[in-house]
Scaffold this active site. Structure first.
Site, PDB file in Angstrom:
ATOM      1  N   CYS A 110       0.723   2.041  12.922  1.00  8.53           N
ATOM      2  CA  CYS A 110       1.940   2.566  12.307  1.00  8.53           C
ATOM      3  C   CYS A 110       2.548   3.669  13.153  1.00  8.53           C
ATOM      4  CB  CYS A 110       1.640   3.085  10.913  1.00  8.53           C
ATOM      5  SG  CYS A 110       0.521   2.016  10.029  1.00  8.53           S
ATOM      6  N   ASN A 159      -8.660   4.047   8.319  1.00 12.80           N
ATOM      7  CA  ASN A 159      -8.153   2.899   9.064  1.00 12.80           C
ATOM      8  C   ASN A 159      -8.376   3.004  10.567  1.00 12.80           C
ATOM      9  OD1 ASN A 159      -6.148   4.961   8.173  1.00 12.80           O
ATOM     10  ND2 ASN A 159      -4.907   4.012   9.773  1.00 12.80           N
ATOM     11  N   GLN A 213      -7.931   0.001   3.186  1.00  6.77           N
ATOM     12  CA  GLN A 213      -8.868  -0.593   4.157  1.00  6.77           C
ATOM     13  C   GLN A 213     -10.198  -0.942   3.499  1.00  6.77           C
ATOM     14  OE1 GLN A 213      -8.458  -1.496   7.328  1.00  6.77           O
ATOM     15  NE2 GLN A 213      -6.378  -0.721   7.522  1.00  6.77           N
ATOM     16  N   GLY A 269       0.813  -1.217   0.000  1.00  5.31           N
ATOM     17  CA  GLY A 269       0.000   0.000   0.000  1.00  5.31           C
ATOM     18  C   GLY A 269       0.846   1.266   0.000  1.00  5.31           C
ATOM     19  N   THR A 270       1.881   1.283   0.808  1.00  4.19           N
ATOM     20  CA  THR A 270       2.695   2.495   0.925  1.00  4.19           C
ATOM     21  C   THR A 270       3.388   2.813  -0.397  1.00  4.19           C
ATOM     22  OG1 THR A 270       3.056   1.969   3.241  1.00  4.19           O
ATOM     23  CG2 THR A 270       4.555   3.566   2.264  1.00  4.19           C
ATOM     24  N   THR A 290      12.304  -7.503 -10.619  1.00  4.98           N
ATOM     25  CA  THR A 290      11.674  -8.800 -10.871  1.00  4.98           C
ATOM     26  C   THR A 290      10.345  -8.890 -10.127  1.00  4.98           C
ATOM     27  OG1 THR A 290      13.855  -9.775 -11.075  1.00  4.98           O
ATOM     28  CG2 THR A 290      12.019 -11.301 -10.745  1.00  4.98           C
TER      29      THR A 290
HETATM   30  C1  LIG Z   1      -2.064  -0.456   5.812  1.00  6.32           C
HETATM   31  C2  LIG Z   1      -2.422   0.789   5.117  1.00  6.32           C
HETATM   32  C3  LIG Z   1      -1.527   1.429   4.254  1.00  6.32           C
HETATM   33  C4  LIG Z   1      -0.119   0.942   4.058  1.00  6.32           C
HETATM   34  O1  LIG Z   1      -0.088  -0.255   3.411  1.00  6.32           O
HETATM   35  P1  LIG Z   1       1.238  -1.207   3.476  1.00  6.32           P
HETATM   36  O2  LIG Z   1       0.867  -2.371   2.635  1.00  6.32           O
HETATM   37  O3  LIG Z   1       1.437  -1.517   4.921  1.00  6.32           O
HETATM   38  O4  LIG Z   1       2.362  -0.430   2.906  1.00  6.32           O
HETATM   39  C5  LIG Z   1      -1.936   2.585   3.633  1.00  6.32           C
HETATM   40  N1  LIG Z   1      -3.156   3.088   3.824  1.00  6.32           N
HETATM   41  C6  LIG Z   1      -4.060   2.504   4.636  1.00  6.32           C
HETATM   42  C7  LIG Z   1      -5.412   3.101   4.792  1.00  6.32           C
HETATM   43  C8  LIG Z   1      -3.724   1.345   5.323  1.00  6.32           C
HETATM   44  O5  LIG Z   1      -4.606   0.784   6.129  1.00  6.32           O
END
Ligand SMILES: *Cc1c(COP(=O)(O)O)cnc(C)c1O
Length: 400
Positions: free
Chosen positions: A335, A144, A182, A66-67, A240
């Protein structure tokens, strides 16, 4: 009780991934059979995800979570446009807030839209915030910490109206990104209905693998990559491919979306039961949207989210006590753990510093049962009484 932080791999997802660690370990760029078979799996996963979100396969960029997806969306647009103005909300995940803050350091400007007491942005304020130099709007789909579900479809329509007007004025369109990490397990992910240009999704919140994600980028959206190298992912993300991760991500999204209605109904009933019981405990307050709104409006709060302030109790202490009883919860966002900072999301709702620091987030999952909730309800009053007693003892000025 912390499924917004992490979810276990679904056994079917694990099964789908297993062959790609050893037997089918080929590099998708290799031109012999072993490589081509890996490439075919990546291609099929891309097709499956595209079908689910209503996009074209070439609009999916696989990332390491996600990040990375949110960073690619934000830096990708910003670097392509040069300087400019970005609009976001004050309740974004740090994966969106911190890239934007970094861009501010480089001379980009940003507007952080306030939210109401339940976490919703105001559409007319969003419209007013758009400037001629605005390049990007980034609004989290489902929050979240407090579970607020923004009405992306309405935001998408607003952005499209704004862009028609800009077209007539010869201005570049504003791009619309949403962090849907989320949301993917519980909400509509059709990019056309949502009206987004960019959408970030990850595997780890939907019973898929960690460090696997994708960014949807609509045809015509220009991005500067973050990672340069061999030119994989249509030059947008070199390196990759994480074949097992990609396969698992697609499978996880497929399962989540297939069982969505049924699982939402189950979790919503559990959530409402738990909230009603918690609010009967003295000194509690629900943070985020009122589930009662859902009768008229559809989903306004993630079916698995419960965020509660316990007056006079330190959230961190409550979390540690619950852990000792075998219950995992989080304070603020996972986080941000390690910092004593109160949650920026709760402060944005108008919570006081104390209310924010006395809050706990419970997030349900597929394995959560009513019996588990009843166990938490049984142990909570004793823990709260103990924490309040210790607190009174420690902070009485005249204790001998
Ligand atoms: C967990 C989360 C992220 C980050 O995702 P990762 O896969 O941990 O990098 C970003 N945004 C929201 C809303 C999240 O819940």
């Amino acid at each position: 009780m912390d499924h917004a932080a992490a979810t276990p791999l679904d056994p079917q997802v694990k099964k789908s991934m297993d062959p790609f660690f050893v037997a089918q370990f080929g590099n998708p760029s290799s031109l012999y059979g072993l490589g081509k078979r890996a490439a075919l799996e990546v291609k099929n996963s891309r097709l499956n995800i595209a079908k689910i979100i209503g996009s074209r396969p070439q609009e999916i960029i696989f990332t390491a979570g996600g990040t990375e997806s949110t960073n690619l969306a934000i830096f990708g647009v910003a670097r392509n446009m040069g300087k400019g103005h970005i609009i976001t909300s004050s309740i974004e995940h740090h994966a969106v807030l911190n890239p934007i803050k970094a861009l501010e350091q480089e001379g980009y400007s940003a507007t952080y839209l306030p939210v109401d007491a339940q976490g919703f942005i105001n559409l007319s304020e969003l419209k007013k915030a758009v400037r001629p130099d605005t390049i990007l709007i980034s609004i989290i789909y489902a929050n979240n910490e407090i579970g607020t579900v923004q009405h992306l479809g309405r935001i998408g329509k607003l952005v499209s109206g704004v862009n028609s007007e800009r077209g007539r004025q010869g201005l570049a369109p504003v791009l619309f990104h949403s962090d849907a990490c989320q949301a993917a397990g519980a909400l509509d992910m059709n990019v056309n209905r949502l009206g987004v240009d960019l959408l970030s999704v990850n595997g780890s919140k939907i019973y898929g693998p960690k460090q696997a994600g994708f960014l949807y980028a609509k045809t015509g959206v220009k991005l500067r990559p973050l990672v340069y190298g061999g030119g994989q992912e249509n030059n947008m993300r070199s390196g990759t491919e994480n074949v097992a991760g990609v396969v698992g991500l697609a499978k996880a999204l497929e399962i989540s979306q297939k069982n969505l209605t049924k699982e939402n109904k189950r979790q919503t009933a559990l959530r409402n039961f738990f909230i009603a019981k918690l609010l009967k405990i003295k000194g509690t307050k629900l943070n985020g949207p009122d589930p009662k709104l859902e009768r008229a409006n559809g989903i306004v709060r993630l079916p698995n989210n419960i965020n509660i302030s316990f007056k006079g109790v330190e959230g961190e202490a409550l979390m540690l006590y619950l852990d000792a009883y075998g219950v995992c919860v989080s304070t603020g966002s996972a986080c941000a753990t390690g910092s004593a900072e109160p949650s920026h999301v709760l402060l944005s709702l108008g919570a006081t510093q104390n209310e924010a620091q006395s809050s706990i987030r419970f997030t349900l999952g597929r394995s959560t049962t009513k019996k588990q909730l009843e166990y938490v309800l049984k142990i909570l009053p004793g823990i709260l009484a103990e924490l309040r007693r210790v607190d009174n003892f420690l902070f009485q000025p005249n204790v001998k």
